[in-house]
Design a protein around this motif. Structure first.
Motif, PDB file in Angstrom:
ATOM      1  N   THR A 175       0.828  -1.211   0.000  1.00 26.31           N
ATOM      2  CA  THR A 175       0.000   0.000   0.000  1.00 26.31           C
ATOM      3  C   THR A 175       0.854   1.249   0.000  1.00 26.31           C
ATOM      4  O   THR A 175       0.624   2.195  -0.772  1.00 26.31           O
ATOM      5  CB  THR A 175      -0.942   0.001   1.215  1.00 26.31           C
ATOM      6  N   ALA A 176       1.867   1.279   0.869  1.00 25.82           N
ATOM      7  CA  ALA A 176       2.746   2.441   0.936  1.00 25.82           C
ATOM      8  C   ALA A 176       3.510   2.632  -0.374  1.00 25.82           C
ATOM      9  O   ALA A 176       3.640   3.766  -0.870  1.00 25.82           O
ATOM     10  CB  ALA A 176       3.724   2.283   2.101  1.00 25.82           C
ATOM     11  N   ILE A 177       3.995   1.540  -0.941  1.00 26.16           N
ATOM     12  CA  ILE A 177       4.767   1.607  -2.190  1.00 26.16           C
ATOM     13  C   ILE A 177       3.912   2.159  -3.323  1.00 26.16           C
ATOM     14  O   ILE A 177       4.414   2.809  -4.248  1.00 26.16           O
ATOM     15  CB  ILE A 177       5.299   0.200  -2.557  1.00 26.16           C
ATOM     16  N   THR A 178       2.606   1.927  -3.255  1.00 26.20           N
ATOM     17  CA  THR A 178       1.696   2.470  -4.263  1.00 26.20           C
ATOM     18  C   THR A 178       1.345   3.922  -3.980  1.00 26.20           C
ATOM     19  O   THR A 178       1.319   4.765  -4.890  1.00 26.20           O
ATOM     20  CB  THR A 178       0.395   1.634  -4.294  1.00 26.20           C
ATOM     21  N   LEU A 179       1.058   4.224  -2.713  1.00 22.92           N
ATOM     22  CA  LEU A 179       0.611   5.565  -2.339  1.00 22.92           C
ATOM     23  C   LEU A 179       1.677   6.641  -2.560  1.00 22.92           C
ATOM     24  O   LEU A 179       1.374   7.728  -3.074  1.00 22.92           O
ATOM     25  CB  LEU A 179       0.213   5.581  -0.856  1.00 22.92           C
ATOM     26  N   VAL A 180       2.900   6.364  -2.168  1.00 23.87           N
ATOM     27  CA  VAL A 180       3.936   7.410  -2.147  1.00 23.87           C
ATOM     28  C   VAL A 180       4.147   8.047  -3.519  1.00 23.87           C
ATOM     29  O   VAL A 180       4.039   9.273  -3.657  1.00 23.87           O
ATOM     30  CB  VAL A 180       5.249   6.860  -1.560  1.00 23.87           C
ATOM     31  N   PRO A 181       4.446   7.286  -4.580  1.00 20.81           N
ATOM     32  CA  PRO A 181       4.671   7.951  -5.868  1.00 20.81           C
ATOM     33  C   PRO A 181       3.415   8.584  -6.451  1.00 20.81           C
ATOM     34  O   PRO A 181       3.491   9.607  -7.143  1.00 20.81           O
ATOM     35  CB  PRO A 181       5.188   6.813  -6.762  1.00 20.81           C
TER      36      PRO A 181
ATOM     37  N   TYR B 243      11.808  -5.794   0.443  1.00 24.30           N
ATOM     38  CA  TYR B 243      12.348  -6.103  -0.871  1.00 24.30           C
ATOM     39  C   TYR B 243      11.399  -5.596  -1.947  1.00 24.30           C
ATOM     40  O   TYR B 243      10.190  -5.826  -1.893  1.00 24.30           O
ATOM     41  CB  TYR B 243      12.535  -7.616  -1.045  1.00 24.30           C
ATOM     42  N   LEU B 244      11.974  -4.893  -2.921  1.00 22.92           N
ATOM     43  CA  LEU B 244      11.189  -4.292  -3.998  1.00 22.92           C
ATOM     44  C   LEU B 244      11.628  -4.876  -5.337  1.00 22.92           C
ATOM     45  O   LEU B 244      12.788  -5.225  -5.532  1.00 22.92           O
ATOM     46  CB  LEU B 244      11.387  -2.774  -4.025  1.00 22.92           C
ATOM     47  N   ILE B 245      10.660  -4.966  -6.236  1.00 24.47           N
ATOM     48  CA  ILE B 245      10.972  -5.377  -7.597  1.00 24.47           C
ATOM     49  C   ILE B 245      10.164  -4.507  -8.546  1.00 24.47           C
ATOM     50  O   ILE B 245       8.967  -4.307  -8.362  1.00 24.47           O
ATOM     51  CB  ILE B 245      10.679  -6.879  -7.816  1.00 24.47           C
ATOM     52  N   SER B 246      10.821  -3.944  -9.534  1.00 22.64           N
ATOM     53  CA  SER B 246      10.157  -3.043 -10.481  1.00 22.64           C
ATOM     54  C   SER B 246       9.622  -3.839 -11.670  1.00 22.64           C
ATOM     55  O   SER B 246      10.321  -4.685 -12.229  1.00 22.64           O
ATOM     56  CB  SER B 246      11.146  -1.984 -10.970  1.00 22.64           C
ATOM     57  N   LEU B 247       8.352  -3.567 -12.026  1.00 21.10           N
ATOM     58  CA  LEU B 247       7.738  -4.199 -13.184  1.00 21.10           C
ATOM     59  C   LEU B 247       7.174  -3.133 -14.115  1.00 21.10           C
ATOM     60  O   LEU B 247       6.637  -2.127 -13.651  1.00 21.10           O
ATOM     61  CB  LEU B 247       6.601  -5.135 -12.757  1.00 21.10           C
TER      62      LEU B 247
ATOM     63  N   MET C  57      19.972 -14.259  -4.194  1.00 25.01           N
ATOM     64  CA  MET C  57      18.805 -13.467  -4.576  1.00 25.01           C
ATOM     65  C   MET C  57      18.800 -12.114  -3.882  1.00 25.01           C
ATOM     66  O   MET C  57      18.340 -11.120  -4.446  1.00 25.01           O
ATOM     67  CB  MET C  57      17.525 -14.226  -4.282  1.00 25.01           C
ATOM     68  N   ARG C  58      19.287 -12.057  -2.682  1.00 23.08           N
ATOM     69  CA  ARG C  58      19.404 -10.772  -1.982  1.00 23.08           C
ATOM     70  C   ARG C  58      20.313  -9.832  -2.776  1.00 23.08           C
ATOM     71  O   ARG C  58      19.967  -8.672  -3.008  1.00 23.08           O
ATOM     72  CB  ARG C  58      19.955 -11.009  -0.577  1.00 23.08           C
ATOM     73  N   ARG C  59      21.470 -10.346  -3.196  1.00 23.72           N
ATOM     74  CA  ARG C  59      22.387  -9.513  -3.985  1.00 23.72           C
ATOM     75  C   ARG C  59      21.733  -9.089  -5.300  1.00 23.72           C
ATOM     76  O   ARG C  59      21.896  -7.949  -5.750  1.00 23.72           O
ATOM     77  CB  ARG C  59      23.689 -10.279  -4.254  1.00 23.72           C
ATOM     78  N   LEU C  60      20.984 -10.012  -5.908  1.00 21.61           N
ATOM     79  CA  LEU C  60      20.329  -9.688  -7.177  1.00 21.61           C
ATOM     80  C   LEU C  60      19.302  -8.583  -6.998  1.00 21.61           C
ATOM     81  O   LEU C  60      19.318  -7.577  -7.738  1.00 21.61           O
ATOM     82  CB  LEU C  60      19.653 -10.944  -7.734  1.00 21.61           C
ATOM     83  N   PHE C  61      18.404  -8.729  -6.023  1.00 26.86           N
ATOM     84  CA  PHE C  61      17.362  -7.724  -5.814  1.00 26.86           C
ATOM     85  C   PHE C  61      17.957  -6.360  -5.454  1.00 26.86           C
ATOM     86  O   PHE C  61      17.529  -5.327  -5.975  1.00 26.86           O
ATOM     87  CB  PHE C  61      16.394  -8.178  -4.716  1.00 26.86           C
ATOM     88  N   LEU C  62      18.938  -6.373  -4.564  1.00 26.47           N
ATOM     89  CA  LEU C  62      19.533  -5.103  -4.147  1.00 26.47           C
ATOM     90  C   LEU C  62      20.334  -4.465  -5.284  1.00 26.47           C
ATOM     91  O   LEU C  62      20.366  -3.238  -5.419  1.00 26.47           O
ATOM     92  CB  LEU C  62      20.431  -5.311  -2.922  1.00 26.47           C
TER      93      LEU C  62
ATOM     94  N   TRP D  23      11.516 -13.246   0.375  1.00 25.17           N
ATOM     95  CA  TRP D  23      10.333 -14.091   0.498  1.00 25.17           C
ATOM     96  C   TRP D  23      10.103 -14.642   1.893  1.00 25.17           C
ATOM     97  O   TRP D  23       9.268 -15.507   2.083  1.00 25.17           O
ATOM     98  CB  TRP D  23      10.304 -15.210  -0.545  1.00 25.17           C
ATOM     99  N   ASP D  24      10.845 -14.096   2.911  1.00 25.82           N
ATOM    100  CA  ASP D  24      10.373 -14.294   4.281  1.00 25.82           C
ATOM    101  C   ASP D  24       9.114 -13.449   4.462  1.00 25.82           C
ATOM    102  O   ASP D  24       8.265 -13.757   5.293  1.00 25.82           O
ATOM    103  CB  ASP D  24      11.428 -13.869   5.304  1.00 25.82           C
ATOM    104  N   GLN D  25       9.052 -12.375   3.684  1.00 25.25           N
ATOM    105  CA  GLN D  25       7.846 -11.572   3.539  1.00 25.25           C
ATOM    106  C   GLN D  25       7.631 -11.363   2.047  1.00 25.25           C
ATOM    107  O   GLN D  25       8.527 -11.591   1.234  1.00 25.25           O
ATOM    108  CB  GLN D  25       7.988 -10.224   4.266  1.00 25.25           C
ATOM    109  N   ARG D  26       6.441 -10.929   1.675  1.00 26.07           N
ATOM    110  CA  ARG D  26       6.121 -10.751   0.258  1.00 26.07           C
ATOM    111  C   ARG D  26       6.997  -9.681  -0.384  1.00 26.07           C
ATOM    112  O   ARG D  26       7.350  -8.683   0.256  1.00 26.07           O
ATOM    113  CB  ARG D  26       4.652 -10.333   0.088  1.00 26.07           C
ATOM    114  N   LEU D  27       7.336  -9.887  -1.649  1.00 26.93           N
ATOM    115  CA  LEU D  27       7.980  -8.844  -2.426  1.00 26.93           C
ATOM    116  C   LEU D  27       6.964  -7.762  -2.752  1.00 26.93           C
ATOM    117  O   LEU D  27       5.785  -8.052  -2.959  1.00 26.93           O
ATOM    118  CB  LEU D  27       8.527  -9.403  -3.731  1.00 26.93           C
ATOM    119  N   CYS D  28       7.405  -6.530  -2.804  1.00 26.07           N
ATOM    120  CA  CYS D  28       6.526  -5.423  -3.200  1.00 26.07           C
ATOM    121  C   CYS D  28       6.891  -4.962  -4.605  1.00 26.07           C
ATOM    122  O   CYS D  28       8.074  -4.795  -4.928  1.00 26.07           O
ATOM    123  CB  CYS D  28       6.650  -4.261  -2.217  1.00 26.07           C
TER     124      CYS D  28
END
Length: 508
Positions: A189-195, A213-217, A262-267, A290-295
């Motif tokens: 929700t925050a990741i959507t609201l801010v921009p 963890y964030l991933i851009s699509l 995967m941590r190195r890849l995402f970051l 993925w201990d928590q959902r990706l945003c």
């Protein structure tokens, strides 16, 4: 209002409820059914949430129903488009007329003597009570409280002279143009609201206790648009859907198997996105992927807003609210005209209904889930509960198919009741949400049903495995009792090990 009987009652007219109803129409055409919906409109989540930028955080080619292709090249759809898609699906399959709006189900009791469910529902507009009975009950209510989201009690909250708005109840009159906004939280929700808010606000600060963890699509899939020019619509949809399922599954499995890589890849991807214009400490979680959902960040809009100076991130803890904003434990003060606590959901099973079986309450935390579709010891009832590591609707489709197969088998064999029995005491302490340790899941541990240690009681969160189990394996597997008698397991109905995988990716 009089008593009304149906073969099947569905609670909830959101993505799950409409999907279940469509499968009933397709696979059990002789069944009478009704959908009881508390709100005055269908759509569930996509009717409730109205905050700026509300959109899917799963790609629409896997979030769309298996039987009704999502068309166009839009990957991440806005809330209004998703609600339109659900409504059009309901109309196309002639299920909209089966929805009874404005009815809040208050009680649901199974009668072993009558072999049916009895429900009481209150019309929230008139206060009138209606009674329904059904041979089979299916809960499609999602997993959170529609009345209120989760919000901590912040010290000094009453001292703040501005406005505090929870995203779950967004007021239509909120004008944030030229205002200073603080969004508390770092989830979807925050990741959507801010921009989105940063386009009009003077400045938007995302205040987080810890990074996510964030991933851009991209919002548009150019490959799919190209496929649609040369291939039939359904074929292009199947190919895109198969590709996206495979990619999502790969990222999840790779994250569980090789978290450091995967941590190195995402970051590394985020570091290229911010291009040295932001401190990477704000994007470096202290847990594994993925201990928590990706945003999902749509088109990198969060990073663009930060680079343009319209938005920023603060990683700290709140000491207290002040008259003019928030004081952090570091001593920094964030000025704000509007504070938005995007602090998560309040989990609630079955829309708050406490079902009973012959007068005895079903305590969910004491129950184990069978194939993630039925509650142990609860007769003639199903529950549609989507995935947490991939699109919710993928599970809706296969779970609905399974329940239709089950009801059709009961009709063929003349069975009136079915119940899953855990005679092996397989109950574990893990909830049906598995290994995710997000705050909203930890807070709800005393409300969620459990999964088992093995067999059909263990939840895999694996779509391909569920296709094999729910779509192809025999219903009579030795764990179900029909009319009080356990039937022996039968041979698999699947014709070859490749069929479930092919069906999952390209359709049955």
């Amino acid at each position: 209002m009089g008593k009304q009987h149906f073969d099947v009652l569905i609670i909830g007219a959101g993505v799950s409820g409409i999907g279940m109803a469509c499968h009933l129409k397709r696979e059990c055409p002789g069944k009478s059914f009704a959908i009881l919906e508390r709100r005055q409109s269908l759509g569930g989540t996509w009717d409730l949430f109205r905050y700026p930028g509300i959109r899917s955080d799963s790609d629409m080619f896997t979030f769309g129903y298996d039987f009704r292709p999502w068309t166009g090249g839009k990957v991440l759809a806005d809330g209004a488009s998703i609600k339109d898609y659900v409504r059009e699906t309901a109309r196309e399959h002639d299920v909209e007329r089966h929805i009874r709006y404005g009815l809040a189900v208050k009680t649901a009791d199974w009668s072993g003597m009558d072999k049916c469910w009895k429900l009481s529902a209150r019309n929230e507009a008139t206060g009138e009570t209606a009674t329904f009975t059904a041979s089979f009950l299916i809960g499609c209510t999602g997993y959170y409280n529609y009345d209120q989201g989760y919000k901590p009690d912040f010290p000094g909250e009453n001292d703040f002279r501005g406005r505090i708005v929870h995203p779950q109840h967004w007021p239509e009159d909120l004008d944030y143009t030229g205002r200073k906004v603080v969004v508390i939280g770092s989830g979807a929700t925050a990741i959507t609201l801010v921009p989105t808010m940063a386009e009009k606000a003077a400045h938007v600060t995302m205040l987080q206790r810890s990074p996510t963890y964030l991933i851009s699509l991209p919002s548009t899939d150019k490959v799919t648009l190209a496929l649609q020019k040369f291939l039939p619509e359904k074929t292009a949809y199947r190919l895109t859907r198969a590709r996206n399922i495979a990619i999502s599954r790969f990222l999840y499995l790779r994250s569980r198997k090789s978290p450091r890589f995967m941590r190195r890849l995402f970051l590394g991807i985020i570091k290229r996105q911010v291009a040295g214009r932001a401190d990477m400490r704000h994007f470096t979680p202290d847990y594994n992927p993925w201990d928590q959902r990706l945003c999902v960040v749509k088109d990198g809009d969060l990073f663009q807003a930060m680079k343009a100076g319209r938005a920023s991130i603060a990683t700290d803890h709140i000491e207290c609210f002040t008259e003019t904003g928030i004081r952090l434990k570091s001593g920094e003060e964030l000025e704000a005209d509007i504070i938005i606590p995007a602090t998560g959901l309040d989990i609630q099973m079955l829309g708050g209904i406490r079902p009973t079986v012959d007068g005895q309450e079903v305590v969910m935390k004491d129950k184990v889930i069978y194939k993630n579709v039925m509650v142990e010891g609860v007769p003639n009832a199903g529950m549609i509960f989507g995935y947490t590591n991939i699109s919710w609707t993928l599970k809706v489709d296969v779970a609905a198919e399974y329940l239709c197969r089950l009801m059709n088998l009961m009709d063929r064999q003349g069975y009136r009741t079915v119940v899953a029995r855990d005679t092996e005491n397989s109950r574990a302490e893990d909830t049906i949400l598995g290994s995710l340790n997000s705050g909203y899941i930890r807070r709800a541990a005393d409300r969620l049903p459990r999964q088992g240690t093995h067999g059909p009681w263990k939840s895999s969160q694996n779509y391909l495995e569920d296709v094999k189990i729910l779509r192809f394996e025999p219903i009579e597997d030795g764990y179900l009792e029909f009319d009080g008698t356990r039937t022996p397991a039968r041979a698999s109905e699947s014709s070859g090990c490749l069929r479930p995988i092919r069906s999952a990716l390209f359709g049955a």
